[in-house]
Motif scaffolding. Structure first.
Motif, PDB file in Angstrom:
ATOM      1  N   TYR A  34       0.872  -1.169   0.000  1.00  0.00           N
ATOM      2  CA  TYR A  34       0.000   0.000   0.000  1.00  0.00           C
ATOM      3  C   TYR A  34       0.910   1.220   0.000  1.00  0.00           C
ATOM      4  CZ  TYR A  34      -3.931  -2.978   1.358  1.00  0.00           C
ATOM      5  OH  TYR A  34      -4.899  -3.939   1.390  1.00  0.00           O
ATOM      6  N   GLU A  35       0.818   2.020  -1.052  1.00  0.00           N
ATOM      7  CA  GLU A  35       1.680   3.189  -1.170  1.00  0.00           C
ATOM      8  C   GLU A  35       0.832   4.451  -1.288  1.00  0.00           C
ATOM      9  OE1 GLU A  35       5.416   4.794  -3.871  1.00  0.00           O
ATOM     10  OE2 GLU A  35       4.324   3.021  -4.517  1.00  0.00           O
ATOM     11  N   MET A  36       1.078   5.403  -0.393  1.00  0.00           N
ATOM     12  CA  MET A  36       0.379   6.683  -0.414  1.00  0.00           C
ATOM     13  C   MET A  36       1.079   7.623  -1.396  1.00  0.00           C
ATOM     14  SD  MET A  36      -1.834   8.880   0.682  1.00  0.00           S
ATOM     15  CE  MET A  36      -2.457   8.240   2.216  1.00  0.00           C
ATOM     16  N   VAL A  37       0.283   8.211  -2.288  1.00  0.00           N
ATOM     17  CA  VAL A  37       0.794   9.220  -3.210  1.00  0.00           C
ATOM     18  C   VAL A  37       0.090  10.525  -2.845  1.00  0.00           C
ATOM     19  CG1 VAL A  37       1.045   9.921  -5.604  1.00  0.00           C
ATOM     20  CG2 VAL A  37       1.123   7.492  -5.013  1.00  0.00           C
ATOM     21  N   GLU A  38       0.837  11.421  -2.187  1.00  0.00           N
ATOM     22  CA  GLU A  38       0.282  12.716  -1.807  1.00  0.00           C
ATOM     23  C   GLU A  38       0.425  13.667  -2.981  1.00  0.00           C
ATOM     24  OE1 GLU A  38       1.489  14.243   2.018  1.00  0.00           O
ATOM     25  OE2 GLU A  38       1.809  12.193   2.747  1.00  0.00           O
ATOM     26  N   PHE A  44      -7.322  15.670  -2.688  1.00  0.00           N
ATOM     27  CA  PHE A  44      -7.325  14.248  -2.354  1.00  0.00           C
ATOM     28  C   PHE A  44      -5.933  13.676  -2.568  1.00  0.00           C
ATOM     29  CE2 PHE A  44      -8.753  14.762  -6.756  1.00  0.00           C
ATOM     30  CZ  PHE A  44      -7.813  14.001  -7.438  1.00  0.00           C
ATOM     31  N   ASP A  45      -5.713  12.497  -2.012  1.00  0.00           N
ATOM     32  CA  ASP A  45      -4.496  11.729  -2.227  1.00  0.00           C
ATOM     33  C   ASP A  45      -4.906  10.366  -2.750  1.00  0.00           C
ATOM     34  OD1 ASP A  45      -2.748  13.738  -1.164  1.00  0.00           O
ATOM     35  OD2 ASP A  45      -3.342  13.122   0.843  1.00  0.00           O
ATOM     36  N   VAL A  55      -7.579   3.329  -4.360  1.00  0.00           N
ATOM     37  CA  VAL A  55      -8.197   4.050  -3.244  1.00  0.00           C
ATOM     38  C   VAL A  55      -7.873   5.538  -3.346  1.00  0.00           C
ATOM     39  CG1 VAL A  55      -8.251   4.296  -0.723  1.00  0.00           C
ATOM     40  CG2 VAL A  55      -8.063   2.015  -1.746  1.00  0.00           C
ATOM     41  N   VAL A  56      -8.876   6.353  -3.035  1.00  0.00           N
ATOM     42  CA  VAL A  56      -8.690   7.798  -2.956  1.00  0.00           C
ATOM     43  C   VAL A  56      -9.008   8.204  -1.521  1.00  0.00           C
ATOM     44  CG1 VAL A  56     -11.054   8.255  -3.764  1.00  0.00           C
ATOM     45  CG2 VAL A  56      -9.324  10.039  -3.963  1.00  0.00           C
ATOM     46  N   ARG A  57      -8.226   9.157  -1.014  1.00  0.00           N
ATOM     47  CA  ARG A  57      -8.452   9.667   0.346  1.00  0.00           C
ATOM     48  C   ARG A  57      -8.777  11.150   0.252  1.00  0.00           C
ATOM     49  NH1 ARG A  57      -4.686   7.799   4.978  1.00  0.00           N
ATOM     50  NH2 ARG A  57      -4.393  10.031   4.913  1.00  0.00           N
ATOM     51  N   PHE A  58      -9.971  11.510   0.718  1.00  0.00           N
ATOM     52  CA  PHE A  58     -10.421  12.901   0.707  1.00  0.00           C
ATOM     53  C   PHE A  58     -10.231  13.493   2.095  1.00  0.00           C
ATOM     54  CE2 PHE A  58     -13.126  10.694  -2.389  1.00  0.00           C
ATOM     55  CZ  PHE A  58     -12.929  11.483  -3.507  1.00  0.00           C
ATOM     56  N   ASP A  59      -9.815  14.747   2.147  1.00  0.00           N
ATOM     57  CA  ASP A  59      -9.759  15.461   3.414  1.00  0.00           C
ATOM     58  C   ASP A  59     -11.194  15.825   3.765  1.00  0.00           C
ATOM     59  OD1 ASP A  59      -9.264  16.992   5.618  1.00  0.00           O
ATOM     60  OD2 ASP A  59      -8.084  18.519   4.586  1.00  0.00           O
ATOM     61  N   ALA A  60     -11.690  15.268   4.858  1.00  0.00           N
ATOM     62  CA  ALA A  60     -13.089  15.468   5.241  1.00  0.00           C
ATOM     63  C   ALA A  60     -13.277  16.654   6.184  1.00  0.00           C
ATOM     64  CB  ALA A  60     -13.630  14.195   5.878  1.00  0.00           C
ATOM     65  N   GLY A  61     -12.273  17.481   6.330  1.00  0.00           N
ATOM     66  CA  GLY A  61     -12.357  18.629   7.230  1.00  0.00           C
ATOM     67  C   GLY A  61     -11.556  18.367   8.491  1.00  0.00           C
ATOM     68  N   SER A  62     -11.251  19.412   9.216  1.00  0.00           N
ATOM     69  CA  SER A  62     -10.355  19.303  10.371  1.00  0.00           C
ATOM     70  C   SER A  62     -10.876  18.365  11.449  1.00  0.00           C
ATOM     71  CB  SER A  62     -10.103  20.691  10.951  1.00  0.00           C
ATOM     72  OG  SER A  62     -11.328  21.276  11.343  1.00  0.00           O
ATOM     73  N   ASP A  63     -12.158  18.346  11.706  1.00  0.00           N
ATOM     74  CA  ASP A  63     -12.709  17.491  12.758  1.00  0.00           C
ATOM     75  C   ASP A  63     -12.935  16.059  12.294  1.00  0.00           C
ATOM     76  OD1 ASP A  63     -12.729  19.667  14.411  1.00  0.00           O
ATOM     77  OD2 ASP A  63     -14.844  20.139  14.066  1.00  0.00           O
ATOM     78  N   ALA A  64     -13.276  15.886  11.021  1.00  0.00           N
ATOM     79  CA  ALA A  64     -13.646  14.565  10.518  1.00  0.00           C
ATOM     80  C   ALA A  64     -12.447  13.727  10.075  1.00  0.00           C
ATOM     81  CB  ALA A  64     -14.625  14.713   9.364  1.00  0.00           C
ATOM     82  N   GLY A  65     -11.305  14.338   9.829  1.00  0.00           N
ATOM     83  CA  GLY A  65     -10.127  13.581   9.412  1.00  0.00           C
ATOM     84  C   GLY A  65     -10.125  13.299   7.927  1.00  0.00           C
ATOM     85  N   VAL A  66      -9.855  12.042   7.575  1.00  0.00           N
ATOM     86  CA  VAL A  66      -9.709  11.641   6.175  1.00  0.00           C
ATOM     87  C   VAL A  66     -10.723  10.555   5.849  1.00  0.00           C
ATOM     88  CG1 VAL A  66      -8.127  10.609   4.513  1.00  0.00           C
ATOM     89  CG2 VAL A  66      -7.262  12.229   6.182  1.00  0.00           C
TER      90      VAL A  66
END
Length: 165
Positions: A34-38, A44-45, A55-66
């Protein structure tokens, strides 16, 4: 898209990622790498699973995380069983071009989808995933005669779909 950094995920990060994906899509990812590409210029990453941008990772806001979710390619590769909204043939060209999903085009929606959830949008004939979106209403309210019910956030042919490293 400009790559800011690349690194392999730690075991605890992989466990969190696999848990999120399974709870949202029913897919059990089972990769060895599993390799993260920022990305520097995107909200998104991407996570490469066995070298594939699954897999895509969205920033869900400061309180919600990723929020982690399958990409269109990942969904087509792994076949999600939860969080799926199915559209008819008349909606395919619109959804594939990034249009939001309207009630008249929906033939089936997972009743467990809640407003705000990420969903996969598939076509009814072959079950191919055309897009990833955010539900604007609960799953049982998606069918009907009028109104927008899913906001498209990633679709066939967009920059994320074309992403390669």
């Amino acid at each position: 898209m400009q790559v800011k950094s690349r690194h392999h995920l730690r075991a605890d990060e992989i466990d969190d990622l696999e848990t999120q994906i399974e709870s949202r899509t029913g897919v059990e990812l089972d990769g060895d790498t599993y390799e993260m590409v920022e990305l520097a210029d995107e909200p998104f990453d991407v996570v490469l699973v066995e070298g594939d941008p699954d897999v895509v990772r969205f920033d869900a806001g400061s309180d919600a995380g990723v929020e982690a979710f399958l990409t269109v390619q990942g969904a087509n590769r792994h076949g999600p069983s939860a969080g799926v909204v199915t559209v008819d043939a008349g909606a395919i060209s619109f959804v594939s071009d990034g249009a939001d999903v309207m009630r008249p085009g929906i033939v089936e929606a997972d009743d467990d989808v809640a407003e705000g959830d990420l969903v996969t949008i598939a076509e009814e004939t072959h079950g191919k995933v055309l897009a990833i979106g955010r539900a604007l209403v609960d799953g049982e309210e998606m069918s009907g005669d009028a109104g927008k019910v899913v906001e498209s956030i990633h679709h066939v042919g967009d920059a994320l779909f074309e992403f390669a490293v």
